[in-house]
Design a protein around this motif. Structure first.
Motif, PDB file in Angstrom:
ATOM      1  N   VAL A   4      29.205  48.466 182.711  1.00  0.00           N
ATOM      2  CA  VAL A   4      30.305  48.963 183.142  1.00  0.00           C
ATOM      3  C   VAL A   4      30.013  49.892 184.749  1.00  0.00           C
ATOM      4  O   VAL A   4      29.014  50.690 184.737  1.00  0.00           O
ATOM      5  N   GLU A   6      31.774  51.983 187.875  1.00  0.00           N
ATOM      6  CA  GLU A   6      32.944  52.503 188.662  1.00  0.00           C
ATOM      7  C   GLU A   6      32.477  52.799 190.059  1.00  0.00           C
ATOM      8  O   GLU A   6      31.389  52.716 190.560  1.00  0.00           O
ATOM      9  N   CYS A  22      37.165  49.893 188.183  1.00  0.00           N
ATOM     10  CA  CYS A  22      36.081  49.747 187.291  1.00  0.00           C
ATOM     11  C   CYS A  22      35.701  48.319 186.617  1.00  0.00           C
ATOM     12  O   CYS A  22      36.888  47.580 186.282  1.00  0.00           O
ATOM     13  N   TRP A  34      40.080  55.410 181.467  1.00  0.00           N
ATOM     14  CA  TRP A  34      39.603  56.350 182.286  1.00  0.00           C
ATOM     15  C   TRP A  34      39.742  57.675 181.409  1.00  0.00           C
ATOM     16  O   TRP A  34      40.514  58.156 180.799  1.00  0.00           O
ATOM     17  N   THR A  74      38.355  43.903 185.568  1.00  0.00           N
ATOM     18  CA  THR A  74      38.493  44.817 186.375  1.00  0.00           C
ATOM     19  C   THR A  74      39.824  45.720 186.153  1.00  0.00           C
ATOM     20  O   THR A  74      40.755  45.079 186.105  1.00  0.00           O
ATOM     21  N   TYR A  91      35.033  58.880 184.219  1.00  0.00           N
ATOM     22  CA  TYR A  91      34.252  57.811 183.615  1.00  0.00           C
ATOM     23  C   TYR A  91      35.067  56.617 183.104  1.00  0.00           C
ATOM     24  O   TYR A  91      36.317  56.998 182.395  1.00  0.00           O
ATOM     25  N   CYS A  92      34.513  55.450 183.405  1.00  0.00           N
ATOM     26  CA  CYS A  92      35.398  54.286 182.560  1.00  0.00           C
ATOM     27  C   CYS A  92      34.772  54.009 181.447  1.00  0.00           C
ATOM     28  O   CYS A  92      33.632  53.958 181.147  1.00  0.00           O
ATOM     29  N   GLY A 103      30.524  53.815 182.014  1.00  0.00           N
ATOM     30  CA  GLY A 103      30.075  53.716 183.210  1.00  0.00           C
ATOM     31  C   GLY A 103      29.465  55.274 183.165  1.00  0.00           C
ATOM     32  O   GLY A 103      29.467  55.952 182.601  1.00  0.00           O
ATOM     33  N   THR A 106      32.116  58.637 188.449  1.00  0.00           N
ATOM     34  CA  THR A 106      32.445  58.610 189.884  1.00  0.00           C
ATOM     35  C   THR A 106      33.040  59.987 189.964  1.00  0.00           C
ATOM     36  O   THR A 106      33.928  60.489 189.255  1.00  0.00           O
TER      37      THR A 106
END
Length: 112
Positions: A4, A6, A22, A34, A74, A91-92, A103, A106
């Protein structure tokens, strides 16, 4: 194993917009979502999408929009009218066959 990744975070002024992306590897992914975590706070759900259904945290309703391109595995989060309190690591999370994958996150920073 599902990978995963992001992207799309950054620094923006209050009232501005950002779009997060993502991408997940693999197939048979059901729910994508998310989450965010601000310093000193617990991680919280921001928005999630599963099939044609979406749900949002009350704090982002009307400002954030989640979408998904299944062909590309995505997911996107369009964030408008950003506020300083939206500052967090985003976070994804994806779900495949009941297992959750995350993930690395970001950073989103909204300045006042």
């Amino acid at each position: 194993q599902v990978q995963v990744v992001e992207s799309g975070g950054g620094l923006v002024q209050a009232g501005g917009s950002l779009r997060l992306s993502c991408t997940a590897s693999g197939s048979s992914i059901s729910t994508m979502g998310w989450y965010r975590q601000a310093p000193g706070k617990q991680r919280e759900l921001v928005a999630a999408i599963s099939g044609g259904n979406t749900n949002y945290a009350d704090s982002v309703k009307g400002r954030f929009t989640i979408s998904r391109d299944n062909a590309k595995n995505t997911m996107y989060l369009q964030m408008n009218s950003l506020k300083p309190e939206d500052t967090a690591i985003y976070y994804c999370n994806v779900v495949r066959w009941g297992a959750h994958y995350w993930g690395r996150g970001t950073q989103v920073t909204v300045s006042s």
